[in-house]
Design a protein around this motif. Structure first.
Motif, PDB file in Angstrom:
ATOM      1  N   GLU A  98       0.757  -1.130   0.185  1.00 42.85           N
ATOM      2  CA  GLU A  98      -0.024   0.022   0.010  1.00 42.85           C
ATOM      3  C   GLU A  98       0.663   1.228   0.052  1.00 42.85           C
ATOM      4  N   PRO A  99       1.576   1.449  -1.053  1.00 44.43           N
ATOM      5  CA  PRO A  99       2.610   2.659  -1.027  1.00 44.43           C
ATOM      6  C   PRO A  99       1.837   3.872  -0.870  1.00 44.43           C
ATOM      7  N   ASP A 100       2.237   5.015  -0.087  1.00 44.97           N
ATOM      8  CA  ASP A 100       1.623   6.325  -0.113  1.00 44.97           C
ATOM      9  C   ASP A 100       2.561   7.484  -0.482  1.00 44.97           C
ATOM     10  N   GLY A 101       3.752   7.004  -1.015  1.00 46.37           N
ATOM     11  CA  GLY A 101       4.771   7.887  -1.154  1.00 46.37           C
ATOM     12  C   GLY A 101       6.011   8.158  -0.300  1.00 46.37           C
ATOM     13  N   LEU A 102       5.370   7.731   1.213  1.00 46.57           N
ATOM     14  CA  LEU A 102       6.300   7.973   2.204  1.00 46.57           C
ATOM     15  C   LEU A 102       6.874   6.878   2.658  1.00 46.57           C
ATOM     16  N   ASN A 103       6.075   5.390   2.571  1.00 48.19           N
ATOM     17  CA  ASN A 103       6.423   4.505   3.472  1.00 48.19           C
ATOM     18  C   ASN A 103       7.254   3.109   2.436  1.00 48.19           C
TER      19      ASN A 103
END
Length: 451
Positions: A207-212
């Motif tokens: 579940e990538p959110d750009g920060l993880n």
């Protein structure tokens, strides 16, 4: 001045080391260098550009696209996809250039820029040096219809998945796999591929959110995958890194199966199918001595290279070999790709388990890993590691002490400001003690404060 390009493109902290200005300028310089060597002769050039899901990739990929288009190169934007997918699509689309924005397994604040030449091959050192020399030079800008055009490649993910399914030697029906996508570039395509190949799939780190990206998960943090495999009662687990060019595995008991073991398993599988060219595996000097011993018993030759998948690939291409890789999980199959592909590695490893009917733990027993200890010595002058007399004497003393039962490797990192001290020995305690002893010498002799 230090060379801008490292062993795997240009990499650093995004928006400090790797800026939008640098991304744009590198893209323009790459376009000019490739034009000058005739790469675009007789046709309108175009490039494939992709990225991993880091937040900084959004503005960096925009800068790359802008640079290329301003230099008269049309751009196919493939969005978030693994590095090997961008390499594949560069070749499959007949592009003159490929660009991937990723810092691979590094933490989220970092990012990087990697170029591929026509055919999806990494640029050689001479071309990278030429690009660096031409940064920010004055140039005549195209105008009107001569500027590049930009469009989205909506079939990119579908074509990459179809390409990998086409090389599947045995379906995964009945196999239960957990995949850790590191919240990275393969979060969509890896689970989809394994499911279409027939496996039952549980996903973590998807579940990538750009920060993880790479945050406590993926191939650099195997603990969540180990726990998930045991919890779900899966047959095996596979862990990718942020750009999915590497893969490590976990067996049904939660024990790690590293890149050396994966290569050993797949070398035997390929030879069984008559697809291991020259009965040879290409590995780096960092591979465990146990891999060499196992392959020797099996009648398979191991060619060793410097650390870095580009050097593995160079040796494979020069010798016409079909399998090579690194202990870290970069595995290259030259019959199917031009760079390490963690998604393909996961697929073929799972296929071997399904085809053989044997658990991964049993397959991994083909080699016994010698205890291997790595100590990273930071804040030292890594350029002097190979020349300091006291350091070399300490290495020789430890090699004499091991007397052929292990080995020592001292290696400056290609991407970080440190020296890696690696020792293999028959016992873990001995390997640790010897590595710590050598690290003290390296720190004392090469400390930057002593310059």
């Amino acid at each position: 001045m230090a060379r801008l390009f490292g062993t795997d493109g240009v990499r650093g902290v995004a928006n400090r080391d790797v800026t939008a200005e640098l991304a744009l300028d590198l893209s323009v310089a790459a376009a000019h260098v490739l034009a000058d060597i005739g790469a675009f002769a007789g046709h309108r050039p175009f490039a494939v550009v992709g990225r991993d899901p880091r937040a900084s990739g959004e503005f960096l990929s925009a800068a790359v696209v802008a640079g290329l288009a301003s230099a008269g190169i049309d751009v196919l934007d493939v969005g978030v996809l693994p590095t090997p997918a961008v390499a594949f699509l560069t070749a499959a689309r007949g592009a003159d250039l490929g660009v991937m924005l990723s810092a691979s397994h590094n933490a989220m604040p970092d990012n990087g820029i990697k170029f591929f030449a026509r055919g999806g091959h990494k640029l050689d050192d001479a071309i990278e040096d030429a690009i660096e020399k031409r940064l920010r030079e004055s140039w005549e800008r195209p105008t009107g219809a001569a500027v590049g055009r930009v469009r989205t490649d909506v079939r990119a993910a579908d074509d990459y998945v179809a390409h990998l399914l086409a090389v599947l030697p045995h379906r995964l029906d009945g196999l239960h796999v957990v995949v850790d996508c590191a919240h990275g570039a393969a979060s969509a395509v890896a689970p989809r591929l394994l499911r279409e190949a027939g496996a039952r799939v549980d996903v973590i780190g998807g579940e990538p959110d750009g920060l993880n990206i790479n945050d406590g998960c993926g191939s650099t943090h195997l603990e969540p995958l180990q726990a998930a495999v045991v919890e779900h009662g899966a047959d095996l687990g596979v862990a990718l890194d942020g750009d999915a060019d590497r893969c490590l595995a976990v067996d049904a008991l939660g024990d790690v199966v590293d890149g050396d073991q994966i290569m050993a398993i797949l070398a035997l599988a390929l030879r069984e199918r008559g697809a291991l060219a020259g009965d040879t595996l290409v590995a780096t000097v960092m591979s465990n001595l146990g891999l060499m011993q196992a392959m020797q018993r099996e009648g398979i030759t191991v060619e060793q290279t410097a650390v870095g998948d580009r050097y593995v690939l160079e040796r494979m291409r020069r010798g016409g070999f079909s399998l090579g890789g690194e202990q870290s999980g970069h595995v290259i199959f030259t019959d199917h790709g031009t760079t390490g592909d963690g998604v393909l590695t996961a697929l073929l490893l799972a296929s071997r388990v399904a085809q053989s009917g044997r658990p991964l733990a049993e397959l991994a027993q083909v080699m016994q890993r010698l205890p291997q200890v790595m100590v990273n010595v930071r804040d030292v002058d890594k350029a002097r590691a190979a020349d300091d007399g006291d350091v070399l004497a300490a290495v020789q003393a430890i090699e004499s002490e091991l007397a052929g039962t292990g080995r020592v490797l001292l290696r400056p990192s290609g991407t970080e400001p440190l020296v890696r001290v690696m020792v293999e020995a028959g016992e873990a305690a001995q390997a640790q003690a010897l590595a710590d002893r050598l690290a003290v010498v390296v720190r004392e002799r090469l400390a930057l404060s002593g310059e």
